[in-house]
Motif scaffolding. Structure first.
Motif, PDB file in Angstrom:
ATOM      1  N   LEU A  88       0.827  -1.214   0.000  1.00 18.92           N
ATOM      2  CA  LEU A  88       0.000   0.000   0.000  1.00 18.92           C
ATOM      3  C   LEU A  88       0.856   1.258   0.000  1.00 18.92           C
ATOM      4  CD1 LEU A  88      -2.818  -0.905   2.579  1.00 18.92           C
ATOM      5  CD2 LEU A  88      -2.853  -1.155   0.092  1.00 18.92           C
ATOM      6  N   THR A  89       2.060   1.160   0.525  1.00 19.17           N
ATOM      7  CA  THR A  89       2.934   2.327   0.635  1.00 19.17           C
ATOM      8  C   THR A  89       3.863   2.426  -0.579  1.00 19.17           C
ATOM      9  OG1 THR A  89       4.400   0.961   2.002  1.00 19.17           O
ATOM     10  CG2 THR A  89       2.884   2.440   3.148  1.00 19.17           C
ATOM     11  N   GLY A 120       7.540  -4.477  -8.629  1.00 19.96           N
ATOM     12  CA  GLY A 120       6.451  -3.749  -7.992  1.00 19.96           C
ATOM     13  C   GLY A 120       5.664  -4.570  -6.996  1.00 19.96           C
ATOM     14  N   ARG A 121       5.950  -5.853  -6.916  1.00 24.30           N
ATOM     15  CA  ARG A 121       5.263  -6.723  -5.968  1.00 24.30           C
ATOM     16  C   ARG A 121       6.190  -7.062  -4.811  1.00 24.30           C
ATOM     17  NH1 ARG A 121       3.118 -11.725  -9.443  1.00 24.30           N
ATOM     18  NH2 ARG A 121       5.371 -12.051  -9.509  1.00 24.30           N
ATOM     19  N   PHE A 122       5.599  -7.515  -3.696  1.00 22.78           N
ATOM     20  CA  PHE A 122       6.408  -8.057  -2.614  1.00 22.78           C
ATOM     21  C   PHE A 122       7.239  -9.235  -3.137  1.00 22.78           C
ATOM     22  CE2 PHE A 122       2.633  -6.556  -0.055  1.00 22.78           C
ATOM     23  CZ  PHE A 122       3.303  -5.566   0.651  1.00 22.78           C
ATOM     24  N   ALA A 163       5.842   1.296   8.224  1.00 25.69           N
ATOM     25  CA  ALA A 163       4.892   2.111   7.471  1.00 25.69           C
ATOM     26  C   ALA A 163       3.874   1.242   6.742  1.00 25.69           C
ATOM     27  CB  ALA A 163       5.641   3.002   6.484  1.00 25.69           C
ATOM     28  N   GLU A 164       4.339   0.129   6.176  1.00 28.62           N
ATOM     29  CA  GLU A 164       3.423  -0.744   5.435  1.00 28.62           C
ATOM     30  C   GLU A 164       2.440  -1.439   6.379  1.00 28.62           C
ATOM     31  OE1 GLU A 164       1.419  -2.675   2.464  1.00 28.62           O
ATOM     32  OE2 GLU A 164       2.857  -1.018   2.293  1.00 28.62           O
ATOM     33  N   LEU A 165       2.909  -1.951   7.488  1.00 27.15           N
ATOM     34  CA  LEU A 165       2.006  -2.597   8.437  1.00 27.15           C
ATOM     35  C   LEU A 165       1.003  -1.601   9.009  1.00 27.15           C
ATOM     36  CD1 LEU A 165       4.504  -4.934  10.319  1.00 27.15           C
ATOM     37  CD2 LEU A 165       2.734  -5.628   8.692  1.00 27.15           C
ATOM     38  N   LEU A 166       1.469  -0.407   9.295  1.00 29.63           N
ATOM     39  CA  LEU A 166       0.560   0.635   9.786  1.00 29.63           C
ATOM     40  C   LEU A 166      -0.488   0.969   8.737  1.00 29.63           C
ATOM     41  CD1 LEU A 166      -0.318   2.726  11.849  1.00 29.63           C
ATOM     42  CD2 LEU A 166       1.445   4.277  10.927  1.00 29.63           C
TER      43      LEU A 166
END
Length: 283
Positions: free
Chosen positions: A81-82, A91-93, A115-118
């Motif tokens: 999302l970030t 562009g992917r995990f 930041a991503e988990l938040l």
């Protein structure tokens, strides 16, 4: 088993809500039938639009004993999302194997993971109007080195009433050796539980549900084994679903999802719970 023994309350959690419409529909059907009592939502999934969220909310309103969790996702084929999350692959995990390797080599940046988990917790709150009851991780990423400390800290700060999923089995050492995947989860979970204890974050006391879903097999026999020795308030994960084009494009666990749904929605599952002195009840 003694007829006077108290019923064991277990969590039966269906992972991956939001992955595909067929997965969502199967999970909602099982909530309606009261055959599961928890589901984890993947907010980065392609099937998490307003219609899918509202449909889940309706089923949860009719079954308030069912817990709602966040399925934190940091592995392919999904996208963050970030904007600045790294490392990525096109562009992917990264794949789950490459993610584990990268954490062992300490290639992740704490602030980017935080930041991503938040962002995923905030997305959950926006979709459902509340914090999750619990938080777990897609492909058990919450247990990985580097990620686990950030995961625990973010949950404690932003969903302080939530519990988190540990994946250690309550089995003697000799009985753990036959399942390499589950054994790895046992090892990773030992450190994860210690970090949770230090942080004061609650977690499930026992875990089951890890098996070779790609090869498939008799899910009734697998579930029978999962329930053996599981303590009160232990957790069994499951992955029911109906196969559709979206699922085919994202995952290699296909037909087994329908087999899981077939068993959980059928008559044999309640009989197994009764024979195992277990109940899908919070209290």
């Amino acid at each position: 088993m003694s007829q006077n023994a108290p019923l064991r309350r277990i969590w039966l959690c269906a992972d991956d809500y939001g992955m595909a419409p067929g997965v969502n529909r199967a999970i909602r059907d099982l909530i309606k039938l009261k055959r599961i009592n928890a589901t984890s939502v993947m907010v980065v999934g392609p099937a998490i639009d307003r219609t899918e969220v509202d449909s889940l909310k309706q089923e949860l309103a009719n079954n308030p004993d069912c817990a709602l969790g966040l399925h934190a996702t940091l592995t392919a084929p999904f996208h963050p999302l970030t904007m600045h999350f790294r490392p990525l692959d096109g562009g992917r995990f990264l794949s789950v194997g490459n993610t584990l390797q990268a954490t062992l080599l300490r290639r992740f940046d704490r602030e980017m993971v935080q930041a991503e988990l938040l962002a995923q917790i905030m997305a959950f709150k926006e979709l459902f109007g509340r914090a999750p009851d619990y938080v777990d991780g897609h492909q058990h990423v919450q247990l990985f080195p580097q990620i686990r400390d950030v995961f625990i800290a973010v949950v404690k700060a932003n969903a302080p009433q939530a519990w988190v999923r540990q994946c250690g089995r309550p089995l003697p050492v000799k009985q753990r050796l036959g399942n390499p995947k589950a054994l790895l989860l046992d090892i990773l979970s030992e450190t994860f539980r210690k970090r949770c204890n230090t942080a004061g974050v609650a977690y499930n006391p026992g875990f089951a549900g890890a098996y070779d879903m790609v090869r498939g097999g008799d899910f009734a026999a697998a579930m029978t084994g999962f329930l053996q020795g599981l303590p009160d308030q232990g957790l069994v994960m499951c992955h029911p679903g109906f196969v559709d084009e979206t699922l085919l494009s994202l995952d290699d666990v296909i037909d087994q999802r329908e087999r899981e749904f077939g068993f959980l929605s059928g008559d044999d599952f309640p009989r197994l719970l009764s024979a195992s002195n277990a109940t899908l009840s919070r209290s």
